[in-house]
Scaffold this motif. Structure first.
Motif, PDB file in Angstrom:
ATOM      1  N   LEU A  99       0.840  -1.206   0.000  1.00 34.01           N
ATOM      2  CA  LEU A  99       0.000   0.000   0.000  1.00 34.01           C
ATOM      3  C   LEU A  99       0.866   1.242   0.000  1.00 34.01           C
ATOM      4  N   ILE A 100       1.875   1.236   0.866  1.00 37.15           N
ATOM      5  CA  ILE A 100       2.786   2.387   0.938  1.00 37.15           C
ATOM      6  C   ILE A 100       3.482   2.574  -0.399  1.00 37.15           C
ATOM      7  N   GLN A 101       3.936   1.434  -0.982  1.00 38.59           N
ATOM      8  CA  GLN A 101       4.618   1.493  -2.270  1.00 38.59           C
ATOM      9  C   GLN A 101       3.718   2.123  -3.326  1.00 38.59           C
ATOM     10  N   GLU A 102       2.480   1.632  -3.359  1.00 41.19           N
ATOM     11  CA  GLU A 102       1.557   2.157  -4.362  1.00 41.19           C
ATOM     12  C   GLU A 102       1.363   3.656  -4.195  1.00 41.19           C
ATOM     13  N   GLN A 106       2.277   6.526  -6.779  1.00 45.71           N
ATOM     14  CA  GLN A 106       1.308   7.491  -7.318  1.00 45.71           C
ATOM     15  C   GLN A 106       1.787   8.925  -7.137  1.00 45.71           C
ATOM     16  N   ALA A 107       2.322   9.176  -5.921  1.00 42.60           N
ATOM     17  CA  ALA A 107       2.782  10.535  -5.661  1.00 42.60           C
ATOM     18  C   ALA A 107       3.914  10.911  -6.605  1.00 42.60           C
ATOM     19  N   MET A 108       4.826   9.960  -6.807  1.00 45.51           N
ATOM     20  CA  MET A 108       5.949  10.205  -7.710  1.00 45.51           C
ATOM     21  C   MET A 108       5.466  10.452  -9.129  1.00 45.51           C
ATOM     22  N   GLU A 109       4.508   9.617  -9.539  1.00 44.33           N
ATOM     23  CA  GLU A 109       3.993   9.781 -10.902  1.00 44.33           C
ATOM     24  C   GLU A 109       3.428  11.183 -11.095  1.00 44.33           C
ATOM     25  N   GLN A 110       2.672  11.621 -10.111  1.00 42.42           N
ATOM     26  CA  GLN A 110       2.080  12.951 -10.228  1.00 42.42           C
ATOM     27  C   GLN A 110       3.176  14.019 -10.313  1.00 42.42           C
ATOM     28  N   GLU A 123       2.969  16.864 -23.585  1.00 36.97           N
ATOM     29  CA  GLU A 123       1.798  16.520 -22.760  1.00 36.97           C
ATOM     30  C   GLU A 123       2.037  15.103 -22.255  1.00 36.97           C
ATOM     31  N   VAL A 124       2.083  14.984 -20.939  1.00 35.99           N
ATOM     32  CA  VAL A 124       2.402  13.667 -20.387  1.00 35.99           C
ATOM     33  C   VAL A 124       1.146  12.820 -20.413  1.00 35.99           C
ATOM     34  N   MET A 125       1.219  11.721 -21.120  1.00 34.18           N
ATOM     35  CA  MET A 125       0.054  10.849 -21.251  1.00 34.18           C
ATOM     36  C   MET A 125       0.002   9.850 -20.108  1.00 34.18           C
ATOM     37  N   GLU A 126       1.172   9.335 -19.811  1.00 38.24           N
ATOM     38  CA  GLU A 126       1.160   8.244 -18.843  1.00 38.24           C
ATOM     39  C   GLU A 126       2.513   8.173 -18.171  1.00 38.24           C
ATOM     40  N   THR A 127       2.484   8.050 -16.879  1.00 36.83           N
ATOM     41  CA  THR A 127       3.738   7.795 -16.174  1.00 36.83           C
ATOM     42  C   THR A 127       3.548   6.540 -15.362  1.00 36.83           C
ATOM     43  N   ASN A 128       4.585   5.802 -15.285  1.00 38.68           N
ATOM     44  CA  ASN A 128       4.502   4.569 -14.514  1.00 38.68           C
ATOM     45  C   ASN A 128       5.791   4.410 -13.737  1.00 38.68           C
ATOM     46  N   VAL A 129       5.668   4.529 -12.430  1.00 37.70           N
ATOM     47  CA  VAL A 129       6.851   4.397 -11.590  1.00 37.70           C
ATOM     48  C   VAL A 129       6.749   3.071 -10.876  1.00 37.70           C
TER      49      VAL A 129
END
Lengths: 221, 129
Positions: A99-102, A106-110, A123-129
Motif C-alpha cells: 500500500l505504501i509502495q503504491e 502514485q505521488a511520484m507519478e504525479q 503533454e504527459v500521457m502516462e507515467t509509470n513508476v
C-alpha cells in the motif's frame, strides 16, 4: 441500570437479613440467649451493609491473581497458533508495504507528470513508476516509464519540421525522395533530443541511471 | 390442628406424670423427657419448613451463604441448648442446665468470631496504614 441493579441486590440482602433476624428473635425459645443472638445478628447485618466495601477490597486483591491466570491461560492458548499469528503479521506487513509502495508510486507519478509538463513542451500521457523495497525497508525507484506527446501549442517548433519541408518538396523534385527522408530523420532526431533531455532531467532529479528510465514520445496527432 | 395434638399430648403426659410421680419419680421424669423429645421432633419438621423458606428467600435475594449458614447455626444451637437446659432443669439439675446454656452462649459467640474478624480486617484495610 447496572448500578441500580447492584443497589437493589445490596438492599435486598440487607432487608432480607433484617427480616430473618426479627423472625429469629421471635423463634428464639429462651431470653437468656437473646442478647448473644442479637449481637451476632447485628454483626451479620453490619457485614451485609459493608459487603460492597469488602468486595471492593477483595476485588483489588483478586485483580492481580486474575491477571496472572488470564496471562497464563492466554499463553497456553496462543502457544499453539503462534505460527499463524506470525503469518498473519507477515501478511499484514506485506499488505501495508504494498500500500505504501503504491501510494509513493502514485505521488511520484504525479510529481513527474507536473515536472515534465512544466519543463518540456510535451503533454504527459502516462507515467509509470515502479519501486522496489530494499531489505532495509527503503523504497527505491526501479523504473520510470513515461509516455508523452508533443504539445500542439508548441507544435510550431516541431511541426515546422513537418510543414517546412512541404513547401520545399515541390521545388526539388529530384531530391524529393531525400528531403522527406531528411525531415523524417530530423523530426525523430528532434524527438530524440527531447527524449534525451527529459531522460537527463529525470536522471538528475531522481538520481537514477539511464537504463531505469524509459521515455516514449508520441508524435502529434 | 397440630397444636391440639401437641397440647393433648402435653396434657395427657402431665396427668400421667402427676399420677406416677407419687410412686416412681424417675419414671415420671423419663416420661416428661420422652414426651418433650417427641414434641420437639414433631416441631422440628415444622421448623425445617420455616428454615427452608428462609433459605429459599435468601438464595433468591442472593444473600451471602455465610450469613445464612451462621444464622441457621445460631438457631440450631439456641434450640438444642434450650431443650437440653430445660430437660436438665426438669430433672432438678439447675446447675447443669446453666452450664448447657453457657455452652450455647459460647458457641454462639464462636459463630460471631469469623464475622468480627472479617469486619475488623475490612476496617483495618480501609484505614491508611
Amino acid at each position: 441500570m447496572n448500578v441500580i441493579e447492584w443497589l437493589g441486590d445490596w438492599l435486598k440482602q440487607i432487608i432480607l437479613l433484617i427480616l430473618i433476624a426479627t423472625f429469629m428473635d421471635l423463634l428464639l425459645p429462651n431470653h437468656t440467649m437473646e442478647r448473644y443472638v442479637k449481637l451476632v445478628m447485628g454483626l451479620l447485618i453490619i457485614l451485609a451493609i459493608l459487603s460492597p466495601i469488602f468486595n471492593l477490597l477483595q476485588k483489588d486483591l483478586n485483580l492481580s491473581s486474575l491477571a496472572f491466570t488470564t496471562d497464563r491461560s492466554t499463553d497456553a492458548k496462543t502457544l499453539a497458533p503462534i505460527d499463524q499469528i506470525k503469518q498473519n503479521s507477515e501478511k499484514l506487513k506485506t499488505a501495508q508495504n504494498t500500500l505504501i509502495q503504491e501510494q509513493t508510486e502514485q505521488a511520484m507519478e504525479q510529481m513527474i507528470q507536473e515536472q515534465i509538463a512544466q519543463k518540456f513542451p510535451v503533454e504527459v500521457m502516462e507515467t509509470n513508476v515502479t519501486t522496489q523495497m530494499s531489505p532495509e525497508h527503503v523504497t527505491r525507484i526501479k523504473q520510470i516509464r513515461l509516455v508523452a506527446r508533443m504539445k500542439d501549442a508548441h507544435s510550431p517548433d516541431s511541426g515546422d519540421g513537418m510543414r517546412s519541408p512541404q513547401p520545399i518538396m515541390p521545388v526539388h523534385v529530384n531530391v524529393g525522395e531525400e528531403q522527406p527522408a531528411s525531415t523524417r530523420t530530423e523530426k525523430p532526431s528532434q524527438q530524440a533530443g527531447l527524449v534525451r533531455s527529459i531522460i537527463d532531467d529525470l536522471k538528475r532529479t531522481w538520481n537514477l541511471s539511464s537504463e531505469q528510465i524509459q521515455v516514449r514520445l508520441e508524435p502529434v496527432l | 390442628m397440630e397444636i391440639i395434638q401437641v397440647v393433648g399430648l402435653g396434657l395427657v403426659t402431665t396427668f400421667l406424670i402427676l399420677v406416677i410421680k407419687e410412686q416412681k419419680p424417675v419414671f415420671a421424669f423419663l416420661l416428661a423427657t420422652f414426651v418433650g423429645i417427641i414434641i420437639f421432633i414433631s416441631l422440628a419438621a415444622k421448623l425445617a419448613e420455616v428454615i427452608g423458606v428462609l433459605q429459599n428467600l435468601a438464595t433468591q435475594a442472593r444473600v451471602n451463604n455465610l450469613f445464612l449458614e451462621t444464622i441457621l447455626k445460631i438457631i440450631g444451637i439456641a434450640y438444642i441448648a434450650e431443650f437440653g437446659a430445660q430437660v436438665t432443669r426438669d430433672a432438678g439439675q439447675g446447675s447443669i442446665a446453666s452450664k448447657i446454656e453457657l455452652a450455647g452462649k459460647v458457641l454462639i459467640m464462636v459463630m460471631a468470631i469469623p464475622i468480627i474478624t472479617v469486619i475488623i480486617e475490612t476496617i483495618v484495610q480501609i484505614l491508611p496504614a
